[in-house]
Design a protein around this motif. Structure first.
Motif, short mmCIF file in Angstrom:
data_model
loop_
_atom_site.label_atom_id
_atom_site.label_comp_id
_atom_site.label_asym_id
_atom_site.label_seq_id
_atom_site.Cartn_x
_atom_site.Cartn_y
_atom_site.Cartn_z
N CYS A 232 -19.07 63.43 7.30
CA CYS A 232 -18.52 63.53 8.29
C CYS A 232 -17.19 63.18 7.61
CB CYS A 232 -19.19 62.86 9.54
SG CYS A 232 -17.34 62.10 10.55
N MET B 124 -14.57 62.40 9.13
CA MET B 124 -13.94 60.76 9.94
C MET B 124 -13.96 59.49 9.30
SD MET B 124 -12.66 62.81 12.52
CE MET B 124 -12.08 61.67 13.95
N CYS B 125 -15.06 59.63 9.14
CA CYS B 125 -15.92 58.57 8.13
C CYS B 125 -16.21 58.24 6.61
CB CYS B 125 -16.86 57.64 9.14
SG CYS B 125 -19.01 58.44 9.12
N HIS C 117 -23.53 62.09 15.78
CA HIS C 117 -22.78 61.07 15.10
C HIS C 117 -21.27 61.13 15.22
CE1 HIS C 117 -21.47 59.05 11.95
NE2 HIS C 117 -20.48 59.78 11.65
N CYS D 293 -20.02 57.87 15.12
CA CYS D 293 -18.88 56.99 13.43
C CYS D 293 -18.30 55.77 14.58
CB CYS D 293 -18.40 58.52 13.77
SG CYS D 293 -17.15 58.90 12.48
ZN LIG Z 1 -17.85 59.37 10.80
#
Ligand SMILES: [Zn+2]
Length: 138
Positions: free
Chosen positions: A26, A28-29, A38, A43
């Motif tokens: 991911c 994003m994270c 997720h 997330c």
């Molecule tokens: Zn994430």
């Protein structure tokens, strides 16, 4: 929204099913595999947005494990009353996350969470139509 509900958006896990070779985490994270659930629900960035919404509207709600369950549960104030504004929220939130994800993935542009929340609010207001901006009724 149907594409999201059916889990068919092109997240890393779905791209891998189509034989694309990629990292799969991911963006994003950077802490989990990128799946639809997720990315859009669990997330930390998605949770920031969902928690913002929950706080803004004054509810406590445990996010379901998947998008269809969220949409069904969320619809019309959890089935209590009809509200097109309320029903708009998941679409705007998920679209905001998807745009941020794509900015990070393809443009190497990362916005702080506060800016992502601002984009979400702006998208909601645009979705409502500028004439309905004030007062914001949920
Ligand atoms: Zn994430």
């Amino acid at each position: 929204m149907w594409t999201v509900a059916w889990g068919r958006i092109l997240t890393c896990d779905n791209l891998k099913k189509k034989s694309f070779v990629l990292a799969g985490w991911c963006c994003m994270c950077r802490n989990a595999d990128e799946t639809v659930e997720h990315l859009l629900l669990h997330c930390c960035v998605a949770r920031h947005l969902w928690n913002f919404v929950f706080k803004f509207v004054g509810i406590d709600w445990v996010l379901p494990s998947n998008v269809p369950a969220l949409l069904i549960g969320w619809w019309n104030w959890f089935g209590k009353r009809s509200s097109s504004v309320w029903n708009l929220i998941p679409s705007c939130l998920m679209w905001t996350i998807w745009r941020e994800r794509n900015n990070r993935t393809f443009e190497n542009l990362e916005s702080p969470v506060a800016k992502v929340i601002s984009c979400f609010l702006l998208l909601c207001l645009i979705g409502l139509g500028l004439g309905a901006l004030l007062p914001l009724r949920l």
